[in-house]
Enzyme design. Structure first.
Site: not given
Lengths: 251, 639
Positions: B332, B437, B286, B403, B427, B45-46, B443
């Protein structure tokens, strides 16, 4: 919950694109039924390395069935016997002790073998480059909710957008056609308001590129749909044809 | 070099910093942009969003990826969603709230100005992606739908079934494809970056290896953007894709880029548990499942009854019990630690007893099976494929797994590392998530960096920096190529008795046991020793098959493994240095009486950035002091 078994494999080995390939037989013992098929190949490869042999090369990355890297023909079926399942998600619990499994690469003129089970699928990228996008530069977008898309329309488009580009459709097709892959992108974008302005140029360019790459034509065998790990319907191909005819009649 | 690092945060009110910055930077004339070549490593994505956007602006972009296609970068596997402060549900969300939740979720170890900018940009990302044709979930009226994620009390997560990352990545990939067709991007697939080339103190190129032919190649540019993701695979088992690795970032570190907060790793609470020693990776379920699934273990230790035979009053819904206001939607790190405690107490479930239940029984009764299927159908299918169990009938068994890595190369406000001209996005940098995070923020950050931050900050660098003429015949390229080649020869020449995978498993278990969910000084010190001897053993006893002139996955892995063996030690050092608990970094010595982590803001409100000083010297710690002018540092409470 789990059991172990002995599995025989016949695996296609080919040193490079120009080299002659052949099947080589291997036996793996103590295969745990909870293993994935690729983990079985991992275990075999570790054995081969210890014996001083070259391991079997195969593509993989996410091992979650979404990146589309993996793909081998297993007993004549692209991605193997389990429906709607990429090979990385195929688990050994579907096999029995003593089974023999035949493993081959995707076979298509447009997907030359790089080594063993690894093929070159860059033709797919070039099909997308021909027009599989919406031409919108970063920064040009209106507020997201100004584009209203009825849920059903969106979900239909999504069914086609779910393609992972693995190439199983090509491997399964007697004509090695890329129509399901190409049709899925066309159907995704033509099904949404954002994709409509360029729909005519898109379908003509993508279909042309598909032919340039050496993929065959579709003759409605529907083998592609049967092996697609994402269950993409061949109605994508019908949409592609309809789009193509419309574009040709009134360009 | 100064001990302290300056992030070059623009002056002024938090809400005005980004605008102030944009108003003051130098711009590159549109006609001049095509004279500049920019290297972008990685197409997630980056990297994908950066490559596409810079190419649209007119820069000549060279893009590299390790996979056979840019579309396969690991961002594709992100399931749950992407946050934005649109406030479409009218439930009280604002940019400030998204900023605040992210800072708080990160346990006050991130930079205010970066996080605020991220929150500000979040809305534009959604607009951009929708315009590209990304099929975000919709309500029946045709408007966008949202759902909730951990660490927030508003619904701000946009999602595309359970495959949001895939759809966002395909959007960026398609935008890239358009620029490849336009001749603005040269795409190099199946390439691995082996070194960064620094000339006159500026990043001016990279050395890569063609993974098919084995050839080593040189590429020169005016700036290098590193978008190569995280390093969770240092633990061997993680939810990362098998090719995800630290090599590109580590090579930059060795060339002068400081590595920040390397020990800040995210252990995700809801993954499918390990089933055997052949296990090659772990699969995430998820976080969105915690919207409707309830986490529990039996009250009684060693209870072997089937879950459905355990009556309600003998179940411990421990998250709901301990954290009544956030319940199953705690962040998390909190959810993971509590799962570990339950298992440590002997209340774990399943064969290995290293699992807890995630149960949908009540949600099915409340909403009906069809609704659950619509929301989570593909996740349930994936679970069944892997475990052979049907989660509509029996509760899922889940356990935490590595993760995401919040740590990464240090960057300033402009996303530039300590090597001028080397920018780090997504990341791979350390910047926005502090010590933990929040879900659906990765994303958001990857796309914010690529679509909306780097186009400005890179332009400012190019416009304001004198760049001499450099090409690939420069001595620095020759030397970097020689070094890379020698290293490959060395790996092939050892011909020992232990495979790369065997070394990787060994490193993984050292890391998981000592630098995992819960750490203490003793085990961290022992990890440093263990990793150091494993590294020596590796260079004397690794067995790499085959040769360098053809596709050889084990040779690739060997080079990455060598770098993981150096990184692992740095992670342990960083965790040992940080005498506090913060987010995912939980030091057993620093906890409250009820087992919550205890921060030490007096001494540790800083980013720890390590500078490489040669293989035989210890790295040097440099600090960026974190100044909180807008939020009050409080004890993070989800009770």
């Amino acid at each position: 919950m789990s059991h172990t078994m002995t599995i025989h494999l016949r695996v296609w080995r080919q040193a490079g694109p120009e080299a002659r390939g052949r099947f080589v037989a291997y036996t793996v013992r103590n295969v745990n039924s909870n293993m994935s098929f690729l983990e079985l190949l991992d275990v075999l490869n570790e054995k081969l390395i210890h014996n001083g042999d070259d391991p079997i090369e195969f593509d993989y990355d996410c091992r979650e069935g979404i990146c589309g890297s993996c793909g081998t023909v297993i007993d004549g079926v692209a991605h193997g016997p389990q429906r709607r399942t990429a090979v990385c998600q195929l688990h050994m619990r579907h096999y029995n002790d003593g089974d023999t499994i035949v493993v081959e690469p995707w076979r298509a003129t447009a997907f030359p073998v790089i080594r063993d089970l690894v093929t070159d699928r860059s033709a797919f990228d070039r099909i997308v480059e021909a027009g599989g996008y919406v031409s919108v530069d970063t920064g040009n977008a209106p507020d997201a909710n100004t584009i209203i898309i009825p849920k059903e329309e969106l979900e239909n488009a999504f069914d086609f957008a779910a393609c992972i580009g693995c190439g199983a459709c090509v491997a399964a097709c007697p004509n090695a056609s890329a129509s399901l892959f190409t049709g899925a992108k066309i159907a995704h974008l033509a099904g949404l308001p954002q994709g409509k302005p360029e729909r005519k140029e898109r379908v003509v360019a993508m279909v042309k590129q598909m032919q340039i790459e050496g993929f065959g034509d579709c003759s409605n065998h529907a083998e592609c749909e049967a092996v697609c790990p994402k269950g993409i319907s061949i109605s994508a191909i019908a949409i592609m044809r309809r789009e193509y005819i419309k574009a040709k009649i009134s360009p | 070099m100064a001990q302290t690092l300056s992030a070059k945060v623009p002056p002024g009110r938090l809400q005005e910093k980004w605008d102030t910055y944009k108003n003051q930077i130098k711009l590159v004339n549109p006609a001049n942009k095509r004279k500049h070549t920019i290297i972008v490593v990685g197409t997630g994505l980056a990297g994908g969003s950066a490559a596409a956007t810079l190419a649209e602006l007119g820069y000549m972009v060279k893009s590299f990826c390790i996979q056979d296609s840019a579309r396969r970068a690991h961002s594709i596997a992100a399931q749950g969603g992407i946050n934005a402060a649109k406030n479409y549900p009218n439930d009280g969300d604002t940019i400030w709230r998204l900023f605040y939740d992210t800072i708080k979720g990160g346990d006050y170890r991130s930079r205010e100005a970066n996080v605020y900018r991220l929150a500000e940009i979040s809305n534009e990302i959604i607009d951009q992606c929708v315009a590209q044709g990304v099929p975000f979930a919709r309500e029946y009226g045709g408007h966008l739908d949202n759902r909730s994620f951990g660490g927030a009390q508003v619904s701000r997560t946009f999602y595309a079934r359970g495959q949001t990352g895939q759809q966002l990545l395909l959007g960026a990939y398609q935008a890239m494809s358009r620029q490849i067709a336009a001749g603005q991007i040269s795409m190099y697939e199946r390439r691995e970056m082996l070194d960064l080339v620094v000339i006159d103190g500026q990043a001016r190129g990279i050395v890569t290896r063609d993974l098919v032919t084995g050839e080593i190649e040189r590429h020169a540019a005016d700036a290098v953007l590193l978008c190569t993701g995280g390093y969770g695979n240092v633990y061997y088992l993680s939810t990362n894709a098998k090719n995800s690795n630290v090599t590109a970032a580590w090579r930059c570190h060795r060339r002068g880029a400081c590595f920040a907060n390397p020990s800040f790793t995210q252990i995700h609470p809801t993954c499918i548990p390990v089933s055997g020693d052949y296990q090659s990776k772990l699969t995430l379920m998820s976080e969105s499942l915690r919207n409707d699934g309830r986490v529990w273990v039996p009250m009684k230790k060693g209870d072997t009854r089937a879950p459905r035979d355990i009556p309600e009053e003998e179940r411990d819904y421990y998250l709901e019990r301990r954290y009544p206001s956030f319940g199953n939607l705690v962040p998390r790190d909190v959810a993971s630690r509590n799962a570990k405690y339950a298992c440590d107490e002997g209340r774990g479930v399943g064969n290995t007893k290293l699992a807890v239940f995630l149960d949908f029984r009540d949600a099915m009764q409340r909403l009906g099976r069809a609704r659950i299927e619509e929301r989570y159908g593909n996740l349930f299918e994936m679970y069944e494929r892997i475990t052979g169990e049907n989660p509509y009938e029996v509760p899922m068994r889940i356990y935490p797994a590595v993760h995401y890595t919040m740590g990464g190369l240090w960057v300033d406000y402009e996303l530039m590392s300590t090597v001028p001209g080397l920018f780090v996005l997504g990341e791979a940098n350390f910047s926005d998530h502090g010590a933990n995070r929040l879900g659906a923020s990765a994303l958001m950050q990857g796309l914010a960096d690529g679509y909306f931050v780097i186009p400005y900050t890179l332009g400012n660098y190019i416009a304001s920096t004198p760049l001499s003429d450099v090409d690939i015949t420069h001595d620095a390229f020759t030397q970097a190529e020689k070094d890379a080649s020698a290293r490959i020869s060395k790996l092939l020449s050892v011909q020992g008795t232990k495979t790369v995978t065997e070394f990787h498993r060994d490193l993984g278990s050292i890391m998981w046991d000592n630098v995992g969910m819960s750490r203490n000084a003793e085990c961290l010190e022992s990890a440093i020793g263990l990793i150091s001897s494993l590294r020596k053993e590796f260079w004397n006893n690794v067995k790499v098959p085959g040769d360098r002139t053809y596709y050889n996955k084990n040779l690739e892995f060997a080079g990455r493994m060598a770098d993981f063996l150096e990184l692992g030690e740095l992670m342990a050092r960083d965790a040992l240095m940080r005498n506090e608990s913060a987010g995912g970094h939980f030091r057993e010595e620093y906890q409250t009486s009820d087992g919550e982590g205890e921060r030490n803001d007096e001494d540790f409100a800083f980013v720890g950035a390590w500078e490489y000083r040669g293989r035989d010297s210890e790295p040097m710690l440099r600090k960026e002091d974190l100044e909180f002018e807008n939020v009050e540092l409080t004890t993070r409470s989800y009770k």
